[in-house]
Design a protein around this motif. Structure first.
Motif, mmCIF file in Angstrom:
data_model
loop_
_atom_site.group_PDB
_atom_site.id
_atom_site.type_symbol
_atom_site.label_atom_id
_atom_site.label_comp_id
_atom_site.label_asym_id
_atom_site.label_seq_id
_atom_site.Cartn_x
_atom_site.Cartn_y
_atom_site.Cartn_z
ATOM 1 N N GLN A 33 0.942 -1.326 0.058
ATOM 2 C CA GLN A 33 -0.167 0.369 -0.006
ATOM 3 C C GLN A 33 1.124 1.406 -0.036
ATOM 4 N N PRO A 34 0.644 2.401 -0.660
ATOM 5 C CA PRO A 34 1.129 4.159 -0.364
ATOM 6 C C PRO A 34 0.889 4.130 1.271
ATOM 7 N N GLU A 35 2.801 4.067 1.309
ATOM 8 C CA GLU A 35 3.036 4.765 2.676
ATOM 9 C C GLU A 35 2.541 6.019 3.633
ATOM 10 N N GLY A 36 1.435 6.574 2.567
ATOM 11 C CA GLY A 36 0.352 7.341 3.202
ATOM 12 C C GLY A 36 -1.109 6.508 3.722
ATOM 13 N N GLU A 37 -0.977 5.193 3.642
ATOM 14 C CA GLU A 37 -1.874 4.591 3.579
ATOM 15 C C GLU A 37 -1.873 3.768 4.539
ATOM 16 N N ARG A 38 -0.862 3.383 4.908
ATOM 17 C CA ARG A 38 -0.448 1.838 5.985
ATOM 18 C C ARG A 38 -0.750 3.404 7.037
ATOM 19 N N LEU A 39 -1.770 2.211 8.375
ATOM 20 C CA LEU A 39 -1.963 3.083 9.676
ATOM 21 C C LEU A 39 -0.822 1.543 10.308
ATOM 22 N N ALA A 40 -0.360 2.349 11.194
ATOM 23 C CA ALA A 40 0.789 2.414 12.236
ATOM 24 C C ALA A 40 -0.735 0.457 12.629
ATOM 25 N N GLU A 41 -1.499 1.578 13.543
ATOM 26 C CA GLU A 41 -1.707 0.333 14.471
ATOM 27 C C GLU A 41 -2.236 -0.894 13.655
ATOM 28 N N ASP A 42 -2.633 -1.184 12.376
ATOM 29 C CA ASP A 42 -2.907 -1.818 10.929
ATOM 30 C C ASP A 42 -2.027 -2.409 11.079
ATOM 31 N N THR A 43 -1.366 -2.493 11.579
ATOM 32 C CA THR A 43 0.202 -3.762 10.714
ATOM 33 C C THR A 43 0.081 -4.617 11.394
ATOM 34 N N PRO A 44 0.167 -5.560 10.354
ATOM 35 C CA PRO A 44 -0.005 -7.265 10.611
ATOM 36 C C PRO A 44 1.061 -7.277 10.714
ATOM 37 N N VAL A 45 0.710 -8.784 11.144
ATOM 38 C CA VAL A 45 2.201 -9.698 11.447
ATOM 39 C C VAL A 45 3.148 -9.938 10.598
ATOM 40 N N GLU A 46 4.504 -9.845 10.995
ATOM 41 C CA GLU A 46 5.537 -10.281 9.518
ATOM 42 C C GLU A 46 5.624 -11.352 9.154
ATOM 43 N N PHE A 47 5.238 -12.006 10.040
ATOM 44 C CA PHE A 47 6.069 -13.936 10.178
ATOM 45 C C PHE A 47 4.681 -14.299 11.337
ATOM 46 N N HIS A 48 3.592 -15.411 11.181
ATOM 47 C CA HIS A 48 3.332 -16.335 12.182
ATOM 48 C C HIS A 48 4.898 -17.269 12.694
ATOM 49 N N VAL A 49 4.415 -17.998 13.323
ATOM 50 C CA VAL A 49 5.674 -19.072 14.025
ATOM 51 C C VAL A 49 4.820 -19.875 15.313
ATOM 52 N N ARG A 50 5.442 -21.442 14.414
ATOM 53 C CA ARG A 50 4.655 -22.362 15.268
ATOM 54 C C ARG A 50 5.667 -23.018 16.192
ATOM 55 N N LYS A 51 5.370 -23.110 17.385
ATOM 56 C CA LYS A 51 6.268 -23.957 17.557
ATOM 57 C C LYS A 51 6.264 -24.951 18.838
ATOM 58 N N TYR A 52 7.277 -26.116 18.622
ATOM 59 C CA TYR A 52 7.295 -27.233 18.647
ATOM 60 C C TYR A 52 7.954 -27.701 19.479
ATOM 61 N N ASN A 53 7.745 -28.505 21.379
ATOM 62 C CA ASN A 53 8.847 -28.906 22.014
ATOM 63 C C ASN A 53 8.341 -30.529 22.596
ATOM 64 N N PHE A 54 9.314 -31.706 22.411
ATOM 65 C CA PHE A 54 9.378 -32.877 22.153
ATOM 66 C C PHE A 54 10.220 -33.264 23.603
ATOM 67 N N TYR A 55 10.049 -34.073 24.533
ATOM 68 C CA TYR A 55 10.547 -34.636 25.238
ATOM 69 C C TYR A 55 11.311 -35.998 24.879
ATOM 70 N N LEU A 56 12.746 -36.105 24.849
ATOM 71 C CA LEU A 56 12.926 -36.834 24.363
ATOM 72 C C LEU A 56 13.572 -38.000 25.595
ATOM 73 N N PHE A 57 13.729 -38.964 25.699
ATOM 74 C CA PHE A 57 13.881 -39.742 26.584
ATOM 75 C C PHE A 57 15.086 -41.257 25.862
#
Length: 148
Positions: free
Chosen positions: A45-69
């Motif tokens: 979008q043109p810089e003037g039309e971007r609203l800071a409060e509407d800024t979406p996250v750049e990346f989504h992250v999914r975290k997985y932890n595994f216990y190992l034995f």
């Protein structure tokens, strides 16, 4: 000693690799990052039309932890130590370590050296059974075909 920021990745690896070779690893984590398409659209979008409060996250992250034995080995040379000094126990407990889940449901794994031994024994057993099967087939001669 401990690696510092001045060490290259190769140097850091060389300094750190002895730890998992001696001790059991009790947990592993994986983080998957996915680019958010809404962020790119927002950036286009043109810089003037971007609203800071509407800024979406750049990346989504999914975290997985595994216990190992790592299961115990019949060969003590392959059994890794589980060392929990008081500081380690305090840290793990304060970070919600579930010891019962680790011991009862931990994902079994084999360190590389032990996995190589297990694979070699499996191949030897497979080759021996295959040789016996061939020997039995040659001793009995060809199998007669049944006419229908």
């Amino acid at each position: 000693g401990r690696p510092s920021k001045e060490h290259t990745p190769a140097e850091r690896y060389a300094l750190n690799k002895a730890v998992p070779e001696r001790y059991s690893i009790i947990q592993a984590g994986v983080a998957l990052f996915h680019e958010n398409p809404a962020y790119r659209e927002w950036m286009d979008q043109p810089e003037g039309e971007r609203l800071a409060e509407d800024t979406p996250v750049e990346f989504h992250v999914r975290k997985y932890n595994f216990y190992l034995f790592s299961p115990p080995s019949h060969n003590d040379a392959h059994t890794r130590e589980v060392v929990l000094n008081p500081g380690t126990v305090q840290f793990l407990t304060s970070n919600n370590m579930d010891y019962n889940k680790w011991l009862k449901e931990g994902v079994p794994y084999l360190p590389v050296d032990r996995a190589q031994d297990v694979l070699e024994k499996f191949k030897e057993k497979h080759d021996k059974l295959e040789e016996e099967r061939r020997q039995n087939a040659s001793d009995n001669g060809p199998t007669p075909r049944k006419n229908k």
